[in-house]
Design an enzyme around this catalytic site. Structure first.
Site, PDB file in Angstrom:
ATOM      1  CG  HIS A   1      -1.958   1.119   1.519  1.00  0.00           C
ATOM      2  ND1 HIS A   1      -1.565   1.981   2.615  1.00  0.00           N
ATOM      3  CD2 HIS A   1      -3.049   1.426   0.342  1.00  0.00           C
ATOM      4  CE1 HIS A   1      -3.362   2.769   2.281  1.00  0.00           C
ATOM      5  NE2 HIS A   1      -3.545   2.644   0.928  1.00  0.00           N
TER       6      HIS A   1
ATOM      7  CG  HIS B   1      -2.910   9.291   0.265  1.00  0.00           C
ATOM      8  ND1 HIS B   1      -4.038   9.765   1.093  1.00  0.00           N
ATOM      9  CD2 HIS B   1      -4.306   8.353   0.106  1.00  0.00           C
ATOM     10  CE1 HIS B   1      -5.177   9.405   1.767  1.00  0.00           C
ATOM     11  NE2 HIS B   1      -5.158   8.203   0.468  1.00  0.00           N
TER      12      HIS B   1
HETATM   13  O1  G3P Z   1      -6.694   1.561  -3.276  1.00  0.00           O
HETATM   14  C1  G3P Z   1      -6.961   0.949  -1.912  1.00  0.00           C
HETATM   15  C2  G3P Z   1      -6.480   1.886  -0.677  1.00  0.00           C
HETATM   16  O2  G3P Z   1      -5.256   2.849  -0.998  1.00  0.00           O
HETATM   17  C3  G3P Z   1      -7.288   2.332  -1.147  1.00  0.00           C
HETATM   18  O3  G3P Z   1      -7.572   4.421  -0.006  1.00  0.00           O
HETATM   19  O4  G3P Z   1      -7.014   5.810   1.113  1.00  0.00           O
HETATM   20  O5  G3P Z   1      -5.013   4.613   0.948  1.00  0.00           O
HETATM   21  O6  G3P Z   1      -6.282   5.785  -1.227  1.00  0.00           O
HETATM   22  P1  G3P Z   1      -6.509   5.390   0.453  1.00  0.00           P
HETATM   23 MG    MG Z   2      -4.846   4.466  -2.560  1.00  0.00          MG
END
Ligand code: G3P
Ligand code: MG
Length: 250
Positions: free
Chosen positions: A15, A57
């Site tokens: 992630h 992000h």
């Molecule tokens: O794509 C999965 C996850 O990354 C979605 O949430 O806020 O971490 O981008 P976020």
């Molecule tokens: Mg994401």
């Protein structure tokens, strides 16, 4: 149209790279994910004021850089003067906000597939997607299966499908949309990416019975990962991919 299932072995997606160990969405984070031997990473794409797709992000610079204000108000060259690592740990001073192309080139060389999450203000969605697809074209024509596009924005998903009819696309759900199954079918999504807080065994079975890959975010606990894998979840997004990777038993 994409119909072949996605493959996740190990069943984990780094992630924002491997953001428990390095500043999220920086090259240091993607290098760390490669060191952990993941085969997939996820990252977030946003446009600069001059239209360059960059990996970050938040809409604001404040949390993950030493800058302030809206990302979309700054040019790519202005953003390159910011430090995107020091907030995480002084050892990462000098990390920059990477461009989409820098990250994609690195991942292709490292043989790592990418879930590219489109994040843009509504008024920037179309221009961002056009630019992303233009930049990605040489990669998609060689290795379409290495890339999976997703977004929380239904408008962005519709635009993606119009602009790139054959790209692999996933429906990303923070909360259940009332007509999520119809959206999934009509946009020919290959996967559904569901918030860990809303997934249940029943909904997991429903998604699997639709023939879609099922991905769950964000999971950093091995007990929870095991439960999700037992429900048929194909992979989990994790900040610490090594913590939820369960080697196959011989
Ligand atoms: O794509 C999965 C996850 O990354 C979605 O949430 O806020 O971490 O981008 P976020
Ligand atoms: Mg994401």
């Amino acid at each position: 149209m994409p119909t072949a299932p996605l493959h996740f072995n190990p069943p984990v997606i780094g992630h924002r790279g491997a953001c428990a160990y390095a500043p999220e969405n920086t090259m240091a984070s993607f290098v760390k994910a490669a060191q952990l031997k993941v085969k997939w990473v996820e990252f977030d794409v946003m446009p600069t004021s001059d239209g360059v797709p960059i990996i970050i992000h938040d809409d604001l610079l404040n949390r993950t850089t030493n800058g302030q204000g809206e990302v979309s108000r700054y040019s790519y060259s202005a953003l390159q003067s910011l430090d995107a690592g020091k907030w995480f740990d002084y050892a990462f001073s000098g990390e920059r906000i990477p461009s989409l192309m820098t990250v994609v080139q690195f991942l292709q060389e490292a043989k790592i597939s990418a879930n590219i999450e489109i994040k843009a203000l509504p008024e920037h969605e179309e221009s961002l997607i056009l630019r992303v697809m233009q930049e990605m074209q040489p990669y998609l024509s060689k290795a379409n299966e290495d890339f999976l596009f997703s977004s929380f924005s239904m408008n962005a998903l519709h635009l993606l499908r119009q602009i790139a009819p054959t790209c692999q696309m996933g429906l990303l759900l923070h909360a259940w949309e009332p007509d999520w199954q119809d959206i999934c079918h009509s946009l020919n999504c290959i996967s559904v990416h569901v918030n860990d807080e809303i997934i249940t065994e029943k909904t997991a079975q429903e998604i699997k019975s639709m023939g879609k890959s099922l991905l769950v975010y964000t999971v950093n606990d091995v007990k929870r990962a095991k439960e999700l894998y037992a429900w048929g979840v194909d992979a989990v997004f994790s900040d610490a991919p090594d913590k939820v990777y369960i080697p196959a038993t011989p």
